[in-house]
Motif scaffolding. Sequence first.
Motif, short mmCIF file in Angstrom:
data_model
loop_
_atom_site.label_atom_id
_atom_site.label_comp_id
_atom_site.label_asym_id
_atom_site.label_seq_id
_atom_site.Cartn_x
_atom_site.Cartn_y
_atom_site.Cartn_z
N SER A 18 0.85 -1.18 0.00
CA SER A 18 0.00 0.00 0.00
C SER A 18 0.89 1.23 0.00
O SER A 18 1.89 1.28 0.70
N MET A 19 0.54 2.20 -0.80
CA MET A 19 1.33 3.43 -0.83
C MET A 19 0.84 4.36 0.27
O MET A 19 -0.35 4.57 0.44
N TRP A 20 1.78 4.91 0.98
CA TRP A 20 1.50 5.78 2.12
C TRP A 20 1.92 7.19 1.81
O TRP A 20 2.78 7.43 0.97
N ARG A 21 1.34 8.14 2.52
CA ARG A 21 1.66 9.55 2.37
C ARG A 21 1.87 10.13 3.77
O ARG A 21 1.14 9.82 4.70
N VAL A 22 2.89 10.99 3.91
CA VAL A 22 3.16 11.63 5.20
C VAL A 22 2.11 12.72 5.40
O VAL A 22 1.94 13.60 4.56
N ASP A 23 1.39 12.64 6.51
CA ASP A 23 0.34 13.61 6.81
C ASP A 23 0.81 14.63 7.86
O ASP A 23 0.62 15.82 7.68
N GLN A 24 1.40 14.14 8.93
CA GLN A 24 1.87 15.02 9.99
C GLN A 24 3.21 14.53 10.52
O GLN A 24 3.50 13.34 10.49
N VAL A 25 3.98 15.49 11.03
CA VAL A 25 5.28 15.18 11.63
C VAL A 25 5.31 15.87 12.99
O VAL A 25 4.99 17.05 13.11
N PHE A 26 5.68 15.11 14.02
CA PHE A 26 5.75 15.65 15.38
C PHE A 26 7.18 15.53 15.90
O PHE A 26 7.81 14.49 15.73
N LEU A 27 7.65 16.58 16.54
CA LEU A 27 8.99 16.60 17.13
C LEU A 27 8.88 16.63 18.65
O LEU A 27 8.04 17.34 19.20
N ALA A 28 9.76 15.90 19.32
CA ALA A 28 9.81 15.91 20.77
C ALA A 28 11.26 15.78 21.21
O ALA A 28 12.00 14.96 20.68
N ARG A 29 11.67 16.60 22.15
CA ARG A 29 13.03 16.50 22.69
C ARG A 29 13.09 15.35 23.66
O ARG A 29 12.26 15.20 24.54
N ASP A 43 -4.42 5.46 0.90
CA ASP A 43 -5.61 5.82 0.14
C ASP A 43 -6.86 5.09 0.61
O ASP A 43 -7.96 5.42 0.20
N GLN A 44 -6.72 4.13 1.49
CA GLN A 44 -7.88 3.40 2.00
C GLN A 44 -8.20 3.78 3.44
O GLN A 44 -8.90 3.06 4.13
N GLY A 45 -7.66 4.89 3.90
CA GLY A 45 -7.96 5.37 5.24
C GLY A 45 -7.12 4.76 6.34
O GLY A 45 -7.39 4.99 7.51
N GLY A 46 -6.11 4.00 5.97
CA GLY A 46 -5.24 3.41 6.98
C GLY A 46 -4.33 4.46 7.60
O GLY A 46 -4.02 5.48 6.98
N LEU A 47 -3.92 4.24 8.82
CA LEU A 47 -3.06 5.16 9.55
C LEU A 47 -1.98 4.37 10.24
O LEU A 47 -2.23 3.32 10.82
N ARG A 48 -0.75 4.87 10.17
CA ARG A 48 0.34 4.25 10.92
C ARG A 48 1.37 5.32 11.26
O ARG A 48 1.49 6.32 10.56
N ASN A 49 2.08 5.10 12.33
CA ASN A 49 3.10 6.03 12.78
C ASN A 49 4.46 5.36 12.71
O ASN A 49 4.60 4.19 13.08
N LEU A 50 5.43 6.13 12.26
CA LEU A 50 6.82 5.68 12.27
C LEU A 50 7.62 6.69 13.06
O LEU A 50 7.50 7.89 12.84
N SER A 51 8.43 6.21 13.98
CA SER A 51 9.24 7.10 14.81
C SER A 51 10.71 6.79 14.60
O SER A 51 11.10 5.65 14.39
N VAL A 52 11.50 7.85 14.66
CA VAL A 52 12.94 7.72 14.59
C VAL A 52 13.54 8.77 15.52
O VAL A 52 13.04 9.88 15.61
N THR A 53 14.57 8.38 16.23
CA THR A 53 15.26 9.32 17.11
C THR A 53 16.52 9.77 16.39
O THR A 53 17.39 8.96 16.07
N ALA A 54 16.61 11.06 16.13
CA ALA A 54 17.75 11.62 15.42
C ALA A 54 18.93 11.76 16.38
O ALA A 54 18.75 12.15 17.53
N PRO A 55 20.13 11.48 15.91
CA PRO A 55 21.31 11.57 16.78
C PRO A 55 21.83 12.99 16.92
O PRO A 55 23.02 13.23 16.86
N THR A 56 20.94 13.94 17.08
CA THR A 56 21.31 15.34 17.19
C THR A 56 20.25 16.10 17.97
O THR A 56 19.13 15.63 18.12
N GLU A 57 20.61 17.27 18.46
CA GLU A 57 19.61 18.11 19.11
C GLU A 57 19.23 19.30 18.23
O GLU A 57 18.44 20.13 18.62
#
Length: 124
Positions: A18-29, A43-57
Amino acid sequence: MARRRAPQRAPEPIRATSMWRVDQVFLARRGPRIEVTCSLVNDQGGLRNLSVTAPTEDPVQAVRHAARFIAGKGNVSGARQARLRWTREQATTEQDALIRDRLLEDEFLDEFEETLAAVRDQQR
């Protein structure tokens, strides 16, 4: 007299890819690092979250790192009109939670598009 059942419709098949599209991006320290969570929709109303911790501030480097990670997944088709915000715990007032960071949105989109183009070039 026995009643005939109405024929049942076959369930819709689950799409293997399934092709996904980025809808929102959230940042947290998170200490000296920034956690970036991308909310994806399909396109079928599915929702999923992917998180990554960046090695920087540095927020700019963090969103660029996250954009490379998300675009490199291969089944994310775009990030146009993706909204970028700091999470509620980072906001000092309720109004701060509503404010979009448009400069970081541009950084995310630029890096996302560059990485996505590179991925597509490799697939050819």
